[in-house]
Design an enzyme around this catalytic site. Structure first.
Site, mmCIF file in Angstrom:
data_model
loop_
_atom_site.group_PDB
_atom_site.id
_atom_site.type_symbol
_atom_site.label_atom_id
_atom_site.label_comp_id
_atom_site.label_asym_id
_atom_site.label_seq_id
_atom_site.Cartn_x
_atom_site.Cartn_y
_atom_site.Cartn_z
ATOM 1 N N ASP A 131 57.184 56.805 39.791
ATOM 2 C CA ASP A 131 55.946 56.889 40.057
ATOM 3 C C ASP A 131 55.364 55.432 40.277
ATOM 4 O O ASP A 131 55.732 54.330 39.706
ATOM 5 C CB ASP A 131 55.183 57.628 39.226
ATOM 6 C CG ASP A 131 55.163 59.188 38.951
ATOM 7 O OD1 ASP A 131 56.118 59.645 40.054
ATOM 8 O OD2 ASP A 131 54.508 59.793 38.174
ATOM 9 N N HIS A 276 59.334 55.284 36.326
ATOM 10 C CA HIS A 276 58.384 54.600 36.942
ATOM 11 C C HIS A 276 59.233 53.332 37.533
ATOM 12 O O HIS A 276 60.002 52.797 37.256
ATOM 13 C CB HIS A 276 57.300 54.190 36.204
ATOM 14 C CG HIS A 276 56.479 55.192 35.509
ATOM 15 N ND1 HIS A 276 56.731 56.039 34.378
ATOM 16 C CD2 HIS A 276 55.228 55.636 35.890
ATOM 17 C CE1 HIS A 276 55.868 56.865 34.176
ATOM 18 N NE2 HIS A 276 54.906 56.640 35.068
#
Length: 331
Positions: A131, A276
């Site tokens: 992300d 992430h």
């Protein structure tokens, strides 16, 4: 008039079955020795259906946890309504709201408006997701590791960063990874109006499509925050809302060993793992953890796939069979 009334009753009955919100829905209290697998076996319900029904962000359970058990009822098991509509010589949409409504669309809207936390569990496969990018610090390192390990992943990107790093997004796309929408600027969706949410997501998809030539159909809500109503609205716009079942919590600055441990403890077929590829400041060891996650889970027999591939068989057989039964009964 009788035909309309009968059609209405049948339609409401099937909608209740599809939504899984029948009055007889069963709630199960988790015992100390329980796992998702044992509960799945006991009720004959696939693990992913239990996870998605209860919106579980982890496959780990705790004693006393309350789980709603999805109904086994489905179109494959519903025979009486089909016989009824056959005798009435009309399809359900024709009986209820006229002949122009597609039954396939009606079923799709009823079945697909839920958020997805876990994918198909038929094979030992896991989807790695990243992300908040793209950017130029961690993203290139992650892409290099994925290339070396021959792994395809899914990147949920932000519109404002796409405008800043279009070449990095293009690289993600050209190297065979899937790209999803993660909003323009990472807002709390429940705080937005429907119009604000629509404009935010639309702008991000337009920017992604401008760079890659592909409009995304996957969406991940920032912070994992999204209301059921919002997910339903997005579904109507062609998006599947993707959450996760294994949270690395790498954004907390955890050491690589703990990141690996967190992903492995939730690893099971169908899991969607959250990591992430952007971090503002401080310790961030996803790059160090990633090769270990891949190597150790591969050694346990897992295959790494993109989110669409993880979902490709999800619910498809039951829908197809239902369509075939309905068509056969009405022709």
């Amino acid at each position: 008039m009788l035909k309309k009334i009968a059609g209405f009753i049948v339609f409401i009955s099937i909608c209740a079955l599809l939504s899984g919100k029948t009055a007889m829905a069963e709630v199960y209290e988790v015992k100390p020795e329980d796992t998702l697998a044992t509960i799945s076996d006991e009720y004959g319900i696939p693990e992913d259906k239990i996870v998605n029904k209860n919106k579980l962000l982890s496959t780990a359970l705790w004693p006393g946890q309350q789980l709603e058990i999805p109904s086994k009822s489905g179109f494959d098991e519903i025979k009486a309504p089909f016989l009824t509509t056959s005798k009435l010589s009309s399809s359900l949409p024709e009986l209820f709201i006229g002949p122009r409504v597609s039954l396939a669309k009606l079923m799709s809207n009823s079945l697909d408006n839920e958020m997805i936390y876990m994918g198909n569990t038929d094979k030992k496969r896991i989807a790695l997701t990243f992300d908040d990018g793209p950017e130029d610090t961690y993203t290139p390192q992650i892409l290099e590791i994925l290339k070396q390990k021959n792994v395809k992943a899914t990147f949920f990107v932000m519109g404002e960063r796409v405008t800043e790093y279009p070449e990095r997004l293009k690289q993600i796309h050209e190297e065979g990874h899937v790209i999803g929408n993660h909003t323009w600027d990472h807002p709390h969706l429940p705080e937005l109006s429907d119009q604000q949410m629509h404009e935010n997501i639309k702008a991000t998809s337009a920017e992604i499509e401008k760079v890659t030539g592909v409009k995304p159909d996957l969406f991940r809500p920032p912070f994992g925050e999204i209301e059921d109503r919002q997910a339903a609205l997005l579904s109507g716009q062609g998006y599947r809302s993707i959450l996760w079942t294994a949270d690395s919590r790498d954004w907390e600055g955890l050491p690589a060993e703990e990141i690996v441990s967190r992903v492995k403890q939730d690893a099971r077929p169908g899991v969607i793992a959250l990591q992430h590829n952007y971090h503002a400041s401080g310790p961030f060891e996803t790059v160090e953890a990633l090769p270990q996650i891949i190597d150790e889970l591969r050694a346990e027999g897992y295959e790494f796939v993109t989110v669409p591939k993880l979902l490709d068989a999800k619910g498809s057989h039951s829908k197809i069979n239902a369509f075939q039964k309905i068509n056969a009964m009405n022709h």
